[in-house]
Write an enzyme that holds these catalytic residues in place. Structure first.
Site: not given
Length: 532
Positions: A11-12, A45-46, A273, A371
């Site tokens: 459910s993302g 958060q991003g 990163r 996302l």
């Protein structure tokens, strides 16, 4: 027994975006391990990366994505997604979703690591994921039914090698069968297999293990991204400090004030990163603590309300401006191999979101592309299924699908598994540690040839077995890729080896052992299957 046109496991953002774009005449069931809003997407958060700025272009976005991914990406996928990104943002706004704006009504654009332009759109400062998930859940159509607290543990494959549904255990341990014409894995990554992580405890690689056991191809599983800045207190991870904080000017420093990234990379604290994480790791190995200096950021609490609350909750003195951080497991670049329509090599089985390997991220994900990927492929798969007229035959009981099933000899302690994965298959790897971990994991499992072999196990026992399998896949792939690239760093092979490894993937398929070039791309190498 329950039947639907489409079953979505997870459910993302990818799952919910897909549900939004499925035709209302299709019956869709979302099956989720806990609460529908309990996912990594909610924790994000991003923001969302998109070339919406006046001086930006999707070409620059695609170039940054390829560079961060160390050119292990699928260039066609990168171009298609980055090109459509601005329209995906526009679509959300037109549906009533609010992004952060300035006084003139223009979207605020943030900067994050390895981006060459300000192109990160946010909602609620550092709560973009939560806001998007809340919006998508609250606006689901009536043809979508949500079943919570169901642990899906097995894909049902018929004798024609088609996926026709799933099996799961409910909150009291009863086995439930769900059948569908289209089964979509959207279970997220595997970050919680590591002791230091930003991930939800639900994100343990179930979908990867289930897909592998069903015969789906798994690839790029060795590429794990470790986020540089997890808030740490007394050796425990307390939450994530978004890269957007460094985008606002925060600097990584030692206790004595040395800026650790100054001589490491031209982008300094906004380097890709994997470079930042490896640098912090080296300091930590030498006994030095690392802090994120935020003293130069004005109105920090207003810009980062969630992070401010997190720090206050954990008694971090924000007035001092030094937040203690360590790297932690954050994102899986690989996963279930899919094509542009999210189709696996098994008819009727699809994968979207972090569990899928689409080729967008390559060896290291560019910040805020996750996302975006979920939004793009959630919509694309829905459009693909909307055009489909596929229908499975009537289901006949008992089900008699015969295929290999992992069975436990014993169960590892969960904390021990997470600790050893962090130590041996973490930020820095080598042959000795990887081989030790592989041997240790192999001691817990054996093979059976019996459909339903998991049925008599408890949900926690099945979970442990699936965790072992996903960990073993990661470890084996990390052992076999004898180079360093993106999120995969081998201290015994510290350089990229373009002559042998450029654009080559390790692909694992249960029970098949071959090593050959893909005839279409001429760049894919097949490794021997685990337990082939």
């Amino acid at each position: 027994m329950k039947k639907a046109d489409v079953i979505i496991i997870g459910s993302g953002i990818a799952a919910l975006q897909m549900a939004h774009h499925i035709n209302s005449n299709k019956n869709v069931m979302i099956l989720t391990k806990s609460n529908i809003k309990d996912s990594n997407s909610s924790l994000a958060q991003g923001g969302i990366a998109a070339s919406v700025g006046k001086n930006d272009h999707f070409y620059y976005h695609s170039k940054d994505t390829m560079d961060a991914g160390r050119y292990h990406n699928n260039e066609e996928v990168v171009f298609k997604i980055t090109k459509e990104a601005p329209q995906l943002i526009t679509d959300l706004r037109q549906k009533g979703f609010s992004f952060d704006e300035d006084r003139l009504g223009q979207m605020l654009l943030g900067m994050e690591g390895a981006h060459s332009r300000n192109r990160i759109v946010h909602s609620g400062g550092d709560a973009t994921g939560k806001h998007v998930i809340d919006f998508l859940v609250d606006t689901l159509k009536n043809n979508i039914s949500v079943i919570e607290d169901i642990f899906v543990y097995e894909l049902i494959i018929n004798e024609k090698q088609q996926c026709i549904g799933v099996k799961g255990k409910d909150s009291v341990g009863n086995i439930q069968y769900y059948f569908s014409d289209h089964t979509v894995i959207a279970t997220g990554g595997c970050g919680y297999l590591y002791s230091l992580t930003s991930n939800s405890p639900n994100v343990t690689g179930d979908g990867i293990a289930m897909a592998y056991l069903a015969g789906a191809e798994i690839t790029d599983i060795e590429f794990i991204q470790f986020h540089p800045t997890m808030l740490v207190k007394n050796g425990q991870i307390c939450g994530l400090i978004s890269e957007a904080v460094r985008g606002q000017g925060a600097i990584l420093k030692t206790k004595n004030g040395k800026a650790i990234m100054d001589d490491i990379h031209p982008l300094k604290d906004l380097a890709p990163r994997h470079i930042v994480s490896q640098t912090i790791f080296e300091y930590l190995q030498n006994g030095e603590e690392i802090f994120l200096d935020i003293t130069m950021i004005e109105h920090f609490a207003k810009k980062f309300p969630s992070i401010t609350a997190l720090c206050i909750q954990n008694n971090i003195n924000l007035k001092a401006g030094m937040i203690p951080v360590v790297p932690g497991s954050h994102f899986l670049m690989g996963g279930v191999k899919v094509d542009m329509n999210c189709q696996t090599n098994i008819t009727g089985l699809y994968a979207i979101g972090e569990v899928a390997c689409t080729g967008l991220h390559g060896a290291n994900r560019l910040a805020s592309n996750s996302l975006l990927e979920g939004m793009y492929f959630g919509k694309r798969l829905a459009e693909h299924i909307n055009l489909s007229t596929a229908s499975n035959e009537d289901i006949q009981f008992p089900l008699k699908s015969k295929r290999p099933i992992f069975m436990p000899l014993s169960f590892p302690d969960k904390n021990e598994l997470r600790r050893t994965m962090m130590e041996q298959v973490g930020i820095v790897r080598n042959r000795e540690g990887l081989q030790w971990q592989k041997d240790w994991l192999e001691g817990f499992v054996q093979l059976e040839q019996d459909f339903g072999a998991f049925d008599n196990l408890s949900a926690s026992e099945i979970q442990s077995t699936l965790e072992c399998l996903t960990s073993l896949l990661i470890t084996t792939a990390a052992l076999e890729r004898t180079e360093s690239r993106g999120g995969h760093f081998r201290s015994d092979f510290p350089l990229e080896n373009d002559d042998h490894w450029q654009n080559k993937q390790l692909i694992y398929q249960y029970g098949k052992g071959r090593f050959e070039e893909d005839e279409q791309t001429k760049v894919t190498s097949y490794a021997r299957a685990v337990f082939s």
